[in-house]
Enzyme design. Structure first.
Site, mmCIF file in Angstrom:
data_model
loop_
_atom_site.group_PDB
_atom_site.id
_atom_site.type_symbol
_atom_site.label_atom_id
_atom_site.label_comp_id
_atom_site.label_asym_id
_atom_site.label_seq_id
_atom_site.Cartn_x
_atom_site.Cartn_y
_atom_site.Cartn_z
ATOM 1 N N SER A 105 -53.932 83.042 66.017
ATOM 2 C CA SER A 105 -53.389 81.744 65.643
ATOM 3 C C SER A 105 -53.779 81.382 64.203
ATOM 4 O O SER A 105 -53.414 82.103 63.272
ATOM 5 C CB SER A 105 -53.857 80.724 66.680
ATOM 6 O OG SER A 105 -53.162 79.515 66.560
ATOM 7 N N ASP A 155 -43.587 80.675 72.707
ATOM 8 C CA ASP A 155 -44.650 79.992 71.945
ATOM 9 C C ASP A 155 -44.104 78.684 71.364
ATOM 10 O O ASP A 155 -43.182 78.708 70.552
ATOM 11 C CB ASP A 155 -45.120 80.937 70.824
ATOM 12 C CG ASP A 155 -46.360 80.436 70.117
ATOM 13 O OD1 ASP A 155 -46.576 79.208 70.084
ATOM 14 O OD2 ASP A 155 -47.112 81.275 69.596
ATOM 15 N N HIS A 186 -48.352 80.574 73.563
ATOM 16 C CA HIS A 186 -49.267 80.741 72.423
ATOM 17 C C HIS A 186 -50.568 81.432 72.837
ATOM 18 O O HIS A 186 -51.217 82.074 72.022
ATOM 19 C CB HIS A 186 -49.552 79.372 71.795
ATOM 20 C CG HIS A 186 -50.135 79.460 70.418
ATOM 21 N ND1 HIS A 186 -49.422 79.941 69.331
ATOM 22 C CD2 HIS A 186 -51.367 79.153 69.935
ATOM 23 C CE1 HIS A 186 -50.188 79.907 68.254
ATOM 24 N NE2 HIS A 186 -51.381 79.434 68.588
HETATM 25 C C1 MLT Z 1 -52.111 76.902 62.103
HETATM 26 O O1 MLT Z 1 -52.364 75.743 61.811
HETATM 27 O O2 MLT Z 1 -52.612 77.872 61.525
HETATM 28 C C2 MLT Z 1 -51.118 77.093 63.195
HETATM 29 O O3 MLT Z 1 -50.456 75.899 63.455
HETATM 30 C C3 MLT Z 1 -51.766 77.638 64.418
HETATM 31 C C4 MLT Z 1 -52.829 76.730 64.963
HETATM 32 O O4 MLT Z 1 -53.949 76.778 64.496
HETATM 33 O O5 MLT Z 1 -52.548 75.938 65.872
#
Ligand code: MLT
Length: 202
Positions: A105, A155, A186
């Site tokens: 992520s 996701d 996700h």
């Molecule tokens: C991010 O902010 O890098 C993406 O939205 C993924 C997350 O951290 O939720």
């Protein structure tokens, strides 16, 4: 723990044929989160696991965002360079080769930014639920680097089209990209683990 520019955890290699891993947690995680994952996907690898320096409502991250999926790109650039400098520092301190990033992520997004801005910092990357981190990244030379991207078809954070654009842009830069779209959201699934084990054993 050796004093370096990021709070981190480090586990030395027990199998010198395995590459070091740079473990990069998701929003709200920390330097302990992915150690178990690292041991599972590449047993015996050295593990280098920093904690992101940005706090969003108390949750560590690797760069600032303006909203979910909307990034502060100036900060992405600054933080990707800062993290690449940490990797160089840690390589000197611990005597490591360039690591393979394993990011989930937000950690996958900073790893993708490092590939684009500081390709020498990483020898490859496994990017779990990654998206395009920069709208106008410079053209990096990623020849010889392997990249695994695993995306979730359902996701809610990463649109499928965005992950495909990331895969295309990394492979246009010369990386050997394997992009897998899994029937999930996700969160990581057992299939992500199996894919990574297979990818690391190649
Ligand atoms: C991010 O902010 O890098 C993406 O939205 C993924 C997350 O951290 O939720």
């Amino acid at each position: 723990m050796t004093e370096l520019s990021f709070i981190h955890r480090y586990e030395p290699a027990t199998d010198p044929t395995r590459p070091p891993l740079l473990l990069l947690h998701g929003t709200g995680g920390d330097e302990s989160d992915l150690l178990g994952l690292g041991r599972t996907i590449s047993p015996g690898s050295a593990l280098l696991s920093p904690r992101g320096k940005i706090l969003e409502n108390g949750m560590p991250r690797f760069f600032r965002r303006l909203a979910e999926g909307v990034f502060d790109e100036e900060d992405v650039r600054l933080r990707a360079n800062e993290l690449a400098d940490f990797v160089a520092e840690a390589r000197r301190a611990y005597g490591l080769e360039a690591p393979v990033a394993v990011g989930f992520s937000n950690g996958a997004n900073i790893a993708a930014a490092m590939l684009m801005l500081r390709p020498e910092a990483l020898s490859g990357a496994a990017l779990l639920r990654a998206m395009v981190p920069l709208s106008d990244a410079p053209k990096a030379d990623l020849a010889g680097k392997r990249v695994l991207i695993t995306s979730g078809a359902m996701d809610p954070i990463v649109p499928a089209e965005n992950a495909k654009r990331l895969a295309a842009s990394l492979s246009e830069s010369g990386a050997e990209v394997q992009h897998e779209i899994l029937p999930t959201g996700h969160n990581l699934s057992q299939t992500d683990l199996q894919l990574m084990v297979r990818w690391f054993s190649r």
